[in-house]
Design a protein around this motif. Sequence first.
Motif, PDB file in Angstrom:
ATOM      1  N   ILE A 119      -9.621   3.802 -32.678  1.00  0.00           N
ATOM      2  CA  ILE A 119      -9.676   3.099 -33.953  1.00  0.00           C
ATOM      3  C   ILE A 119      -8.924   1.775 -33.835  1.00  0.00           C
ATOM      4  CG2 ILE A 119      -8.962   3.187 -36.375  1.00  0.00           C
ATOM      5  CD1 ILE A 119      -9.289   6.223 -36.248  1.00  0.00           C
ATOM      6  N   VAL A 120      -9.536   0.698 -34.332  1.00  0.00           N
ATOM      7  CA  VAL A 120      -8.894  -0.619 -34.325  1.00  0.00           C
ATOM      8  C   VAL A 120      -8.079  -0.745 -35.607  1.00  0.00           C
ATOM      9  CG1 VAL A 120      -9.250  -3.100 -34.203  1.00  0.00           C
ATOM     10  CG2 VAL A 120     -10.850  -1.550 -33.036  1.00  0.00           C
ATOM     11  N   ARG A 121      -6.812  -1.084 -35.460  1.00  0.00           N
ATOM     12  CA  ARG A 121      -5.930  -1.181 -36.624  1.00  0.00           C
ATOM     13  C   ARG A 121      -5.273  -2.555 -36.659  1.00  0.00           C
ATOM     14  NH1 ARG A 121      -5.422   4.086 -34.615  1.00  0.00           N
ATOM     15  NH2 ARG A 121      -5.729   5.739 -36.194  1.00  0.00           N
ATOM     16  N   ALA A 122      -5.224  -3.127 -37.861  1.00  0.00           N
ATOM     17  CA  ALA A 122      -4.630  -4.459 -38.017  1.00  0.00           C
ATOM     18  C   ALA A 122      -3.785  -4.507 -39.277  1.00  0.00           C
ATOM     19  CB  ALA A 122      -5.725  -5.529 -38.075  1.00  0.00           C
ATOM     20  N   LEU A 123      -2.708  -5.250 -39.207  1.00  0.00           N
ATOM     21  CA  LEU A 123      -1.801  -5.450 -40.339  1.00  0.00           C
ATOM     22  C   LEU A 123      -1.823  -6.927 -40.712  1.00  0.00           C
ATOM     23  CD1 LEU A 123       0.516  -4.620 -42.279  1.00  0.00           C
ATOM     24  CD2 LEU A 123       2.092  -4.983 -40.362  1.00  0.00           C
ATOM     25  N   VAL A 124      -2.021  -7.188 -41.997  1.00  0.00           N
ATOM     26  CA  VAL A 124      -2.027  -8.562 -42.503  1.00  0.00           C
ATOM     27  C   VAL A 124      -0.784  -8.735 -43.372  1.00  0.00           C
ATOM     28  CG1 VAL A 124      -3.290 -10.278 -43.849  1.00  0.00           C
ATOM     29  CG2 VAL A 124      -4.550  -8.604 -42.458  1.00  0.00           C
ATOM     30  N   PRO A 125       0.321  -9.234 -42.795  1.00  0.00           N
ATOM     31  CA  PRO A 125       1.593  -9.318 -43.533  1.00  0.00           C
ATOM     32  C   PRO A 125       1.702 -10.610 -44.343  1.00  0.00           C
ATOM     33  CG  PRO A 125       1.948  -9.941 -41.267  1.00  0.00           C
ATOM     34  CD  PRO A 125       0.474  -9.623 -41.393  1.00  0.00           C
ATOM     35  N   LEU A 126       0.693 -10.869 -45.166  1.00  0.00           N
ATOM     36  CA  LEU A 126       0.661 -12.058 -46.012  1.00  0.00           C
ATOM     37  C   LEU A 126       0.744 -11.632 -47.471  1.00  0.00           C
ATOM     38  CD1 LEU A 126      -2.284 -13.921 -44.208  1.00  0.00           C
ATOM     39  CD2 LEU A 126       0.168 -14.303 -43.866  1.00  0.00           C
ATOM     40  N   ASP A 127       0.972 -12.569 -48.345  1.00  0.00           N
ATOM     41  CA  ASP A 127       1.022 -12.292 -49.780  1.00  0.00           C
ATOM     42  C   ASP A 127      -0.290 -11.654 -50.216  1.00  0.00           C
ATOM     43  OD1 ASP A 127       1.186 -12.269 -52.520  1.00  0.00           O
ATOM     44  OD2 ASP A 127       1.456 -14.437 -52.734  1.00  0.00           O
ATOM     45  N   SER A 128      -0.221 -10.381 -50.651  1.00  0.00           N
ATOM     46  CA  SER A 128      -1.441  -9.645 -50.975  1.00  0.00           C
ATOM     47  C   SER A 128      -2.216 -10.260 -52.133  1.00  0.00           C
ATOM     48  CB  SER A 128      -1.104  -8.193 -51.315  1.00  0.00           C
ATOM     49  OG  SER A 128      -0.273  -8.117 -52.467  1.00  0.00           O
ATOM     50  N   HIS A 129      -1.579 -11.126 -52.911  1.00  0.00           N
ATOM     51  CA  HIS A 129      -2.245 -11.756 -54.056  1.00  0.00           C
ATOM     52  C   HIS A 129      -2.940 -13.062 -53.666  1.00  0.00           C
ATOM     53  CE1 HIS A 129      -0.101  -8.850 -56.518  1.00  0.00           C
ATOM     54  NE2 HIS A 129       1.008  -9.215 -55.911  1.00  0.00           N
ATOM     55  N   SER A 130      -2.822 -13.444 -52.405  1.00  0.00           N
ATOM     56  CA  SER A 130      -3.334 -14.744 -51.990  1.00  0.00           C
ATOM     57  C   SER A 130      -4.750 -14.655 -51.436  1.00  0.00           C
ATOM     58  CB  SER A 130      -2.417 -15.360 -50.916  1.00  0.00           C
ATOM     59  OG  SER A 130      -2.509 -14.622 -49.698  1.00  0.00           O
ATOM     60  N   THR A 131      -5.467 -15.753 -51.578  1.00  0.00           N
ATOM     61  CA  THR A 131      -6.806 -15.851 -50.988  1.00  0.00           C
ATOM     62  C   THR A 131      -6.732 -15.733 -49.468  1.00  0.00           C
ATOM     63  OG1 THR A 131      -7.537 -17.264 -52.807  1.00  0.00           O
ATOM     64  CG2 THR A 131      -8.845 -17.322 -50.792  1.00  0.00           C
ATOM     65  N   GLN A 150      -9.028 -13.184 -47.327  1.00  0.00           N
ATOM     66  CA  GLN A 150      -9.987 -13.678 -46.339  1.00  0.00           C
ATOM     67  C   GLN A 150      -9.630 -13.207 -44.932  1.00  0.00           C
ATOM     68  OE1 GLN A 150      -9.924 -17.932 -47.035  1.00  0.00           O
ATOM     69  NE2 GLN A 150     -11.480 -17.800 -48.648  1.00  0.00           N
ATOM     70  N   THR A 151      -8.338 -13.161 -44.632  1.00  0.00           N
ATOM     71  CA  THR A 151      -7.901 -12.701 -43.311  1.00  0.00           C
ATOM     72  C   THR A 151      -8.236 -11.230 -43.122  1.00  0.00           C
ATOM     73  OG1 THR A 151      -6.095 -14.311 -43.281  1.00  0.00           O
ATOM     74  CG2 THR A 151      -5.934 -12.459 -41.762  1.00  0.00           C
ATOM     75  N   ALA A 152      -7.961 -10.414 -44.138  1.00  0.00           N
ATOM     76  CA  ALA A 152      -8.242  -8.979 -44.049  1.00  0.00           C
ATOM     77  C   ALA A 152      -9.730  -8.722 -43.831  1.00  0.00           C
ATOM     78  CB  ALA A 152      -7.758  -8.270 -45.302  1.00  0.00           C
ATOM     79  N   PHE A 153     -10.555  -9.405 -44.581  1.00  0.00           N
ATOM     80  CA  PHE A 153     -11.996  -9.190 -44.432  1.00  0.00           C
ATOM     81  C   PHE A 153     -12.527  -9.828 -43.158  1.00  0.00           C
ATOM     82  CE2 PHE A 153     -11.801  -7.524 -48.623  1.00  0.00           C
ATOM     83  CZ  PHE A 153     -12.877  -6.651 -48.689  1.00  0.00           C
ATOM     84  N   GLY A 154     -11.845 -10.855 -42.656  1.00  0.00           N
ATOM     85  CA  GLY A 154     -12.204 -11.387 -41.345  1.00  0.00           C
ATOM     86  C   GLY A 154     -12.003 -10.349 -40.257  1.00  0.00           C
ATOM     87  N   TYR A 155     -10.864  -9.651 -40.313  1.00  0.00           N
ATOM     88  CA  TYR A 155     -10.627  -8.558 -39.361  1.00  0.00           C
ATOM     89  C   TYR A 155     -11.650  -7.439 -39.552  1.00  0.00           C
ATOM     90  CZ  TYR A 155      -6.129 -10.258 -37.575  1.00  0.00           C
ATOM     91  OH  TYR A 155      -5.141 -10.987 -36.944  1.00  0.00           O
TER      92      TYR A 155
END
Length: 251
Positions: free
Chosen positions: A4-16, A20-25
């Motif tokens: 399983i590929v797992r990724a963490l996006v440690p950015l402001d969850s309320h931000s565009t 966009q980064t999460a859905f890019g992954y």
Amino acid sequence: MSEIVRALVPLDSHSTEAFQTAFGYANAICEKTGATDIIVLTHTKQQLDHTSLSRLLGDGTVRALAKGPVTLGSGVRLHAETMRTLGWPQRKSVLVVYYAETGILDLADGTRNVAGVVAVPDVPGEADDWAKRWGVIIHGEDRKAPAPLIEDEVVVRALTTLSRMVNLSTGVGHPRDKDFANETLRILRAKGHADPTSNIRSWAIRHGWKPEHAVKLEEMSRKIWALKGKPSLASFHNPNERYDRWRRGED
């Protein structure tokens, strides 16, 4: 190791940017693995309807998701699920876990037919244990190999033996398996090993335990290391021989 590929996006969850980064992954994982579906996973339905996530998705998409999957331009189907409604996906899927923390990430780890998990925590640090558990891709950082969760090799060997002996589909739910886990941990405690409780749940999940059973093992470990004195091994079968095998690295 899990595929399983797992990724963490440690950015402001309320931000565009985080969205966009999460859905890019998620889209990249779909392309890499052949997954056909993306599931936005939140704690509750209200988190999809009444938070910044609603704005980021768009009101039209949120209304459509309430009725069922939405097909994106790429052909991938987008779903919305909560901790209550998530089942095992019928098609290979990527989970985008919004407002990620331990409980919802444990649920993601226990879900089958998943090609990837992308976590977007609301509070910084709330997904750090999960990231350490798997050695995930962390956006903006160089990829690192998963670190050992428990450094004590004797403890690791004992837990590895335990994992082979118990039925991992039921964990310590069966009395015999519960007794074996209890004896294993008490022997380690009696022999003076440091408390592994802080990492034992993640270690167990990484090694095939279902999250809910790993929690039970964690609770058992906490109780045993909270004992005021070393536990007696007098009623156990061959505790010293078992310990010596773990120490020597023998099965």
